[in-house]
Write a protein that holds these residues in place. Structure first.
Motif, PDB file in Angstrom:
ATOM      1  N   CYS A  46      -1.495   7.806   2.979  1.00  9.23           N
ATOM      2  CA  CYS A  46      -2.889   7.396   2.751  1.00  9.23           C
ATOM      3  C   CYS A  46      -3.816   8.460   3.321  1.00  9.23           C
ATOM      4  CB  CYS A  46      -3.143   6.011   3.338  1.00  9.23           C
ATOM      5  SG  CYS A  46      -2.757   5.863   5.074  1.00  9.23           S
TER       6      CYS A  46
ATOM      7  N   THR B  18      -7.451   7.874   8.187  1.00  7.74           N
ATOM      8  CA  THR B  18      -6.874   6.621   8.676  1.00  7.74           C
ATOM      9  C   THR B  18      -6.241   6.813  10.059  1.00  7.74           C
ATOM     10  OG1 THR B  18      -6.335   6.074   6.374  1.00  7.74           O
ATOM     11  CG2 THR B  18      -5.215   4.787   8.096  1.00  7.74           C
TER      12      THR B  18
ATOM     13  N   ASP C  68      -2.945   1.420  -4.058  1.00 10.83           N
ATOM     14  CA  ASP C  68      -2.452   0.243  -3.338  1.00 10.83           C
ATOM     15  C   ASP C  68      -2.394  -0.945  -4.293  1.00 10.83           C
ATOM     16  OD1 ASP C  68      -2.437   1.800  -1.102  1.00 10.83           O
ATOM     17  OD2 ASP C  68      -4.060   0.749  -0.064  1.00 10.83           O
TER      18      ASP C  68
ATOM     19  N   ARG D  87       3.033   7.277   6.840  1.00 10.74           N
ATOM     20  CA  ARG D  87       2.516   6.278   7.753  1.00 10.74           C
ATOM     21  C   ARG D  87       3.493   5.996   8.903  1.00 10.74           C
ATOM     22  NH1 ARG D  87       2.587   1.338   3.393  1.00 10.74           N
ATOM     23  NH2 ARG D  87       4.858   1.168   3.201  1.00 10.74           N
TER      24      ARG D  87
ATOM     25  N   SER E 143       0.833  -1.206   0.000  1.00 15.04           N
ATOM     26  CA  SER E 143       0.000   0.000   0.000  1.00 15.04           C
ATOM     27  C   SER E 143       0.866   1.254   0.000  1.00 15.04           C
ATOM     28  CB  SER E 143      -0.909  -0.001   1.220  1.00 15.04           C
ATOM     29  OG  SER E 143      -0.156   0.216   2.397  1.00 15.04           O
ATOM     30  N   SER E 144       0.248   2.391  -0.289  1.00 13.92           N
ATOM     31  CA  SER E 144       0.996   3.644  -0.368  1.00 13.92           C
ATOM     32  C   SER E 144       1.424   4.112   1.025  1.00 13.92           C
ATOM     33  CB  SER E 144       0.160   4.725  -1.061  1.00 13.92           C
ATOM     34  OG  SER E 144      -1.046   4.933  -0.364  1.00 13.92           O
TER      35      SER E 144
ATOM     36  N   SER F  35      -3.074   0.298   6.694  1.00 11.58           N
ATOM     37  CA  SER F  35      -3.653   0.060   5.358  1.00 11.58           C
ATOM     38  C   SER F  35      -4.184  -1.359   5.229  1.00 11.58           C
ATOM     39  CB  SER F  35      -2.607   0.285   4.263  1.00 11.58           C
ATOM     40  OG  SER F  35      -2.174   1.614   4.258  1.00 11.58           O
TER      41      SER F  35
ATOM     42  N   SER G  45      -5.852   3.781  -2.887  1.00  9.56           N
ATOM     43  CA  SER G  45      -5.461   3.797  -1.478  1.00  9.56           C
ATOM     44  C   SER G  45      -6.629   4.326  -0.649  1.00  9.56           C
ATOM     45  CB  SER G  45      -4.248   4.718  -1.309  1.00  9.56           C
ATOM     46  OG  SER G  45      -4.046   5.014   0.052  1.00  9.56           O
ATOM     47  N   SER G  46      -6.801   3.785   0.557  1.00 11.99           N
ATOM     48  CA  SER G  46      -7.793   4.324   1.506  1.00 11.99           C
ATOM     49  C   SER G  46      -9.190   4.371   0.892  1.00 11.99           C
ATOM     50  CB  SER G  46      -7.415   5.738   1.950  1.00 11.99           C
ATOM     51  OG  SER G  46      -6.053   5.858   2.202  1.00 11.99           O
TER      52      SER G  46
END
Lengths: 448, 448
Positions: free
Chosen positions: A79, A83, B43, A156, A75-76, A162, B31-32
């Motif tokens: 995000c 989150t 992602d 993150r 995942s990035s 994620s 993402s998200s």
């Protein structure tokens, strides 16, 4: 490292010697060295990147590829900022911090032992501290064309969030059923007030995390399973029992949502420290993301028709910390029977950055030796070295952990054989040129 | 994508169909997602991460491991901010931008074709644009405990700058001599005003870059060498000549320090677009870092004693862009002779996320089929599927690019044989159970 810890170091060498080896041989050195470095950031050089990649590949093999109940994810790093509201990081992910009014330095309030005397208050040798404040550890950035609050985002602070926000998407696309897990390797960032102990506590680091989703009735069983699996992994890396221990969290250490947690600790020169955490996170994360997103993250048991929010067993290992533990565990300054000394890095062959060095006994033998190196390089990370005496060339490979050296000598051209020397026992085998590939494959591909 | 481009799309399917497949089967999704996504961030799901990892591993194998003149590196994403002053990014890395005074939207001044009518100026169908301003594309963050200017740092906008700042350290530790290269794979970040075309232009992306350091007299030779090598790599991925082209930069397109540059372009549904750049960067970068750091980054030719600053040939490939090109190139909606249709993803077997699917013809055969899957999984990414009719299970594998399906049927228990079906030709081989490993190994490990 406090003086008390240093005195108790179980290793007969100084941490500085290992740090120096890492820089000198291109394992790990400060980021942006030519600009004086940047505190808490490290670069992995030619040998370091191979060690780290081998470690990550082994984790991925064991945790994802060999199991039919774990799916991978990438995942990035940035995000959606909600989150981190849902996860509690925006509100709670902070360290207690004090400033010294005299010297303007900043310290963690829980580490004032390391503060040293205040240079601006000579004679008192004490700091003039402010009150304790909370300092959020997430790195902030701005997405889009303005720096207003609407565009704030965070790097993150852990890779696992994620996994929770992507839980439904991954479950549906992979057609997995509870129990199953989602695993990820990637960078995370924490604005540590006081980065220290080489790469152990840095501001940019790499995690390998697994979130395993289960029925609430199976928490104890799966916690035990994963704690066991992860210990097995560290033993497979070569860590011996005297340097590895499990520290179960006492009930008053547990997060309010956690039922059980244990650290896997390694004995560093600066003491026992966590390299991996195994946590029962309960249903905290999925419930919070359900609440903040309005999306249902519960599942239905196909047989009983029961609807429930899965509980989560997490295993979270620091890749940099484990790589450092491998270097610490493998490092040895050895006195040989003949009185000579050698520096040795006893890395598991599957993790060693260079698998085999090809060394012609003389530069006159360069041509056939290079031919051999070229062949081996297609399958193994191969180093070719023709300069200096052979003993010195062996030592150079020993200190970077190369498990095998192949020496091409003046007989090789006529008998078609070369000498293979093993790193730890320094035992030598004379084998045929055509047999080298298979010889190495048998000894190097045991794990992967 | 402008309407003109869409009309010219060389593919008989819609980009949306591929985007939808990617989300539905877990290759790539926003993402998200549960928070509505975050523009420009993606992602990679269980299949996407395998595809991307396979691509990165192949690049590393070809560019680093198989060559004795290239060293690897893995540097931090955040490095000393002086790096970006020296590189020119702080001053010059910006896009021209305009705002619409009526609808408050922001656009790139060089892409006003895509602006669409202004919703706040009905009747005129035109925007009310401000003057053009420059907008820096680097993502900014703050290191240390305060947000004052002294602590500003940037997320790297390209992975190559650390290669330049680490040049001397890597050269000295690896004992390489000019000509040699340093290679790195990693994340980079750009605050694109207008992310678009799925993952093609995103704000967080992964690059694989090589900086090859040479004597000034050998610029043309090495530029030609690397342009050739990199074309060969893309052909090896399976890209056919009709979808791959070289676009040499015209003299007036070149950066002031560059002598030559060429893009390797792939034909996407949204037109010909760069997936890799091969650039002669001259000695610009090393000279700038010498100037800003005060550290000498020149080298001495051991034979001629000449002292010089090396010139640099760079190859820079977008991993996300190449992964997208692989999906585009492989995607096909096929009508079979019997009138049935199937969606097919013709990925090179070495890059396919799942190498083999094991399919028992009936759930009654689950036990021996699972046993086979378990064995294969140690070496190959293996998927096990026992539900639904066999044709439908084949189709599910076809659309994610699985090169081989192994069917365990009611004869298998007695004759000890299984059917291996190949994805593209759908040809079937009947082979012995003990032979499956070797059969697959011969067909899957050609490249790596």
């Amino acid at each position: 490292m406090s003086n008390a810890d240093a005195a108790k170091s179980p290793y007969p060498w100084r941490m500085d010697d290992l740090v120096s080896l890492c820089a000198r041989r291109g394992f790990i050195f400060p980021s942006s060295e030519i600009y004086g470095g940047i505190n808490g950031f490290w670069d992995y050089g030619p040998l370091g990147v191979e060690l780290k990649n081998n470690l990550k590949a082994l984790w991925w093999q064991r945790v994802v590829r060999e199991r039919d109940d774990v799916e991978g994810l990438d995942s990035s790093i940035i995000c959606h900022p909600r989150t981190w509201e849902a996860s509690g990081h925006v509100e709670h992910f902070s360290d207690p911090m004090v400033d010294c009014r005299a010297c303007k330095k900043r310290f963690r309030a829980d580490q004032l032992d390391d503060a040293g005397p205040c240079p601006a208050r000579e004679g008192t040798s004490e700091h003039d501290f402010t009150e304790v404040r909370r300092f959020n550890l997430m790195l902030k950035t701005f997405i889009g064309a303005s720096e207003d609050a609407a565009a704030v985002a965070y790097l993150r602070a852990e890779t696992c969030q994620s996994i929770f926000t992507d839980f439904r998407r991954v479950k549906d696309t992979s057609r997995q059923k509870i129990p199953f897990g989602i695993a990820q390797i990637g960078k995370a960032f924490r604005n540590e007030i006081n980065p220290r102990n080489f790469t152990f506590r840095s501001r940019e680091f790499e995690q390998a995390e697994l979130e395993f989703f289960i029925h609430p009735s199976e928490r104890e069983k799966w916690f035990a399973h994963w704690l066991d699996e992860r210990q097995r992994f560290h033993r497979e890396l070569g860590f011996t029992a005297d340097r590895l221990r499990i520290r179960a969290h006492a009930p008053d250490e547990l997060a309010h949502y956690a039922k059980a947690a244990a650290d896997i600790e390694f004995l560093f020169p600066f003491g026992w420290q966590e390299i991996e955490g195994v946590h029962d996170r309960g249903d905290w994360d999925l419930r919070r993301h359900t609440e903040y997103s309005g999306k249902d993250l519960s599942v239905t048991d196909e047989e009983t028709k029961e609807r429930f929010t899965p509980m989560v067993i997490e295993t979270s290992v620091g890749i940099d910390r484990t790589a450092l533990a491998l270097l610490v565990h493998g490092y040895e300054e050895q006195t040989l029977p003949d009185g000579e000394t050698r520096t040795l890095l006893r890395l598991h062959p599957a993790l060693a950055p260079i698998k085999v060095a090809v060394l012609p006994l003389s530069k006159k033998l360069a041509e056939p030796a290079q031919k051999l190196a070229l062949e081996l390089r297609r399958r193994f990370t191969t180093f070719y070295d023709e300069s200096g005496n052979i003993g010195r060339r062996y030592r150079r490979q020993d200190e970077v952990g190369t498990p095998f050296c192949v020496t091409y000598d003046f007989e090789s051209g006529t008998d078609g054989k070369v000498t293979v020397r093993e790193r730890d026992a320094m035992a030598q085998d004379r084998i045929s040129l055509e047999g080298v590939q298979a010889y190495l494959r048998d000894r190097l591909e045991v794990v992967l």
